[in-house]
Write a protein that holds these residues in place. Structure first.
Motif, PDB file in Angstrom:
ATOM      1  N   ALA A 132       0.825  -1.211   0.000  1.00 56.57           N
ATOM      2  CA  ALA A 132       0.000   0.000   0.000  1.00 56.57           C
ATOM      3  C   ALA A 132       0.858   1.259   0.000  1.00 56.57           C
ATOM      4  O   ALA A 132       0.547   2.233  -0.697  1.00 56.57           O
ATOM      5  CB  ALA A 132      -0.928  -0.007   1.218  1.00 56.57           C
ATOM      6  N   ALA A 133       1.940   1.256   0.768  1.00 60.27           N
ATOM      7  CA  ALA A 133       2.787   2.450   0.862  1.00 60.27           C
ATOM      8  C   ALA A 133       3.371   2.819  -0.499  1.00 60.27           C
ATOM      9  O   ALA A 133       3.353   3.980  -0.907  1.00 60.27           O
ATOM     10  CB  ALA A 133       3.908   2.225   1.885  1.00 60.27           C
ATOM     11  N   MET A 134       3.890   1.810  -1.221  1.00 60.71           N
ATOM     12  CA  MET A 134       4.490   2.091  -2.527  1.00 60.71           C
ATOM     13  C   MET A 134       3.438   2.506  -3.541  1.00 60.71           C
ATOM     14  O   MET A 134       3.655   3.425  -4.350  1.00 60.71           O
ATOM     15  CB  MET A 134       5.244   0.869  -3.028  1.00 60.71           C
ATOM     16  N   LEU A 135       2.275   1.858  -3.517  1.00 59.03           N
ATOM     17  CA  LEU A 135       1.221   2.217  -4.465  1.00 59.03           C
ATOM     18  C   LEU A 135       0.746   3.651  -4.242  1.00 59.03           C
ATOM     19  O   LEU A 135       0.395   4.353  -5.189  1.00 59.03           O
ATOM     20  CB  LEU A 135       0.052   1.243  -4.345  1.00 59.03           C
ATOM     21  N   LEU A 136       0.736   4.087  -2.999  1.00 57.77           N
ATOM     22  CA  LEU A 136       0.339   5.464  -2.717  1.00 57.77           C
ATOM     23  C   LEU A 136       1.397   6.450  -3.206  1.00 57.77           C
ATOM     24  O   LEU A 136       1.069   7.537  -3.675  1.00 57.77           O
ATOM     25  CB  LEU A 136       0.095   5.653  -1.218  1.00 57.77           C
ATOM     26  N   VAL A 137       2.658   6.058  -3.109  1.00 56.52           N
ATOM     27  CA  VAL A 137       3.733   6.907  -3.650  1.00 56.52           C
ATOM     28  C   VAL A 137       3.591   7.001  -5.163  1.00 56.52           C
ATOM     29  O   VAL A 137       3.666   8.091  -5.752  1.00 56.52           O
ATOM     30  CB  VAL A 137       5.114   6.338  -3.279  1.00 56.52           C
ATOM     31  N   MET A 138       3.358   5.867  -5.815  1.00 55.51           N
ATOM     32  CA  MET A 138       3.245   5.866  -7.275  1.00 55.51           C
ATOM     33  C   MET A 138       1.989   6.585  -7.744  1.00 55.51           C
ATOM     34  O   MET A 138       1.927   7.067  -8.874  1.00 55.51           O
ATOM     35  CB  MET A 138       3.267   4.434  -7.798  1.00 55.51           C
ATOM     36  N   GLU A 139       0.997   6.675  -6.875  1.00 54.95           N
ATOM     37  CA  GLU A 139      -0.223   7.409  -7.221  1.00 54.95           C
ATOM     38  C   GLU A 139       0.075   8.888  -7.450  1.00 54.95           C
ATOM     39  O   GLU A 139      -0.658   9.575  -8.160  1.00 54.95           O
ATOM     40  CB  GLU A 139      -1.250   7.246  -6.091  1.00 54.95           C
ATOM     41  N   GLU A 140       1.168   9.368  -6.855  1.00 52.72           N
ATOM     42  CA  GLU A 140       1.560  10.769  -7.019  1.00 52.72           C
ATOM     43  C   GLU A 140       2.322  11.008  -8.320  1.00 52.72           C
ATOM     44  O   GLU A 140       2.557  12.158  -8.696  1.00 52.72           O
ATOM     45  CB  GLU A 140       2.426  11.210  -5.828  1.00 52.72           C
ATOM     46  N   LEU A 141       2.718   9.941  -8.991  1.00 54.12           N
ATOM     47  CA  LEU A 141       3.438  10.087 -10.252  1.00 54.12           C
ATOM     48  C   LEU A 141       2.454  10.339 -11.392  1.00 54.12           C
ATOM     49  O   LEU A 141       1.293   9.954 -11.320  1.00 54.12           O
ATOM     50  CB  LEU A 141       4.237   8.816 -10.553  1.00 54.12           C
ATOM     51  N   SER A 142       2.933  10.947 -12.455  1.00 57.82           N
ATOM     52  CA  SER A 142       2.107  11.088 -13.650  1.00 57.82           C
ATOM     53  C   SER A 142       1.964   9.711 -14.284  1.00 57.82           C
ATOM     54  O   SER A 142       2.807   8.828 -14.072  1.00 57.82           O
ATOM     55  CB  SER A 142       2.760  12.059 -14.637  1.00 57.82           C
ATOM     56  N   PRO A 143       0.922   9.482 -15.094  1.00 59.89           N
ATOM     57  CA  PRO A 143       0.772   8.171 -15.742  1.00 59.89           C
ATOM     58  C   PRO A 143       2.010   7.721 -16.519  1.00 59.89           C
ATOM     59  O   PRO A 143       2.426   6.566 -16.373  1.00 59.89           O
ATOM     60  CB  PRO A 143      -0.446   8.378 -16.649  1.00 59.89           C
ATOM     61  N   PRO A 144       2.651   8.594 -17.321  1.00 65.47           N
ATOM     62  CA  PRO A 144       3.850   8.127 -18.039  1.00 65.47           C
ATOM     63  C   PRO A 144       4.988   7.761 -17.091  1.00 65.47           C
ATOM     64  O   PRO A 144       5.717   6.798 -17.332  1.00 65.47           O
ATOM     65  CB  PRO A 144       4.228   9.334 -18.920  1.00 65.47           C
ATOM     66  N   GLU A 145       5.156   8.529 -16.009  1.00 67.55           N
ATOM     67  CA  GLU A 145       6.203   8.218 -15.040  1.00 67.55           C
ATOM     68  C   GLU A 145       5.950   6.858 -14.397  1.00 67.55           C
ATOM     69  O   GLU A 145       6.862   6.052 -14.203  1.00 67.55           O
ATOM     70  CB  GLU A 145       6.267   9.295 -13.960  1.00 67.55           C
ATOM     71  N   ARG A 146       4.708   6.613 -14.060  1.00 65.50           N
ATOM     72  CA  ARG A 146       4.348   5.365 -13.389  1.00 65.50           C
ATOM     73  C   ARG A 146       4.600   4.170 -14.301  1.00 65.50           C
ATOM     74  O   ARG A 146       5.154   3.154 -13.879  1.00 65.50           O
ATOM     75  CB  ARG A 146       2.878   5.415 -12.970  1.00 65.50           C
TER      76      ARG A 146
END
Length: 296
Positions: free
Chosen positions: A116-130
């Motif tokens: 959950a912690a990592m997914l929440l961090v990646m949620e802050e990335l733009s779609p291309p970054e993710r």
């Protein structure tokens, strides 16, 4: 990756049928990491299967890479449209819990990127970054293939992954994660304190600067703002615990980590994940949205 129908359909069907179950965890895994939704990841996996069954795979040397690429491209399309849905989501958004223990019905490649912690961090990335980060850093794809998925140049794909990596590293500058034994010890003590309504016991387990996040999605009663502070969180939990007493609280594995599932009236009421640092809970995340609990 052509869509033309191959003349030897039976041979292709035999190959796909023989290899699909081997590669499906990777297909589902990339979709879940990108979307944070079990339901959406299952839909993507189905879409990929249909695409593969209707495509000419005779010249595909690496079927796993082909399938994951199709899954990433489909997930990228969903991820771009999901931004608008996230903005209109009622209250805090948390990833849909993904069971990863021995009883999990959906096999998935397990590492810290499904927590959950990592997914929440990646949620802050733009779609291309993710997409760049997941495909390169998790699945080891070359930037040439990533560039094709994103329809950008290879240097641009490399830059997107680098930028995402820096943001992820910055967000993960906290001390190392708790060991499995420490997590079990803390959650066992937490469950006992919660069940007995022991306010002081809960306070002792919560970091003074802890944060409490509840995701009800507007479907059930849940705090629509973050709650900060160990004492405040403990008070809220004791009050909520008195309002609805769970029939049972048990351990499950979610995103590769030990978590708690609260059951009431024979149904899953919530799935709770925690972040632990130096023996104290620094983040407590509770998923209450029934749409996200139907697969637990």
């Amino acid at each position: 990756m052509g869509d033309g129908h191959a003349p030897g359909r039976s041979e292709q069907e035999d190959r796909l049928g023989a290899e699909w179950e081997t590669h499906r965890p990777a297909v589902f895994g990339v979709a879940y990491r990108l979307l944070g939704s079990v339901a959406d990841a299952e839909d993507v996996a189905q879409d990929v299967w249909l695409r593969a069954a209707g495509s000419d795979l005779s010249e595909v040397d690496d079927l796993r890479a082909w399938l994951v690429t199709v899954a990433a491209r489909r997930s990228y399309d969903i991820l771009k449209s999901a931004r608008a849905r996230r903005e209109s989501y009622v209250g805090p958004w948390l990833p849909e819990p993904l069971l990863t223990g021995p009883d999990a019905s959906e096999p998935v490649l397990v590492d810290e990127s499904v927590g959950a912690a990592m997914l929440l961090v990646m949620e802050e990335l733009s779609p291309p970054e993710r997409v760049s980060f997941v495909l390169h850093d998790v699945f080891g794809f070359e930037f040439g293939r990533i560039a094709e998925v994103l329809d950008v140049s290879v240097p641009a794909a490399r830059q997107l992954a680098s930028r995402a990596r820096r943001r992820v590293a910055k967000a993960n500058q906290s001390p190392s994660q708790a060991t499995k034994a420490e997590r079990e010890r803390v959650l066992t003590a937490f469950r006992a304190a919660y069940e007995s309504g022991d306010l002081s016991g809960l306070v002792r387990l919560l970091h003074p600067d802890a944060v409490y996040v509840t995701d009800g999605g507007g479907k059930v009663s849940a705090a629509r703002k973050l709650i900060h502070g160990g004492e405040r969180i403990a008070e809220v939990m004791v009050r909520v615990g008195r309002q609805w007493r769970p029939d049972h609280i048990e351990f499950i594995e979610v995103g590769g980590e030990l978590a708690l599932v609260f059951r009431r009236d024979g149904r899953v009421h919530s799935v709770d994940t925690v972040q632990i640092t130096d023996g104290l809970i620094t983040a407590y995340r509770r998923v209450l949205n029934p749409d996200k609990l139907s697969r637990v």
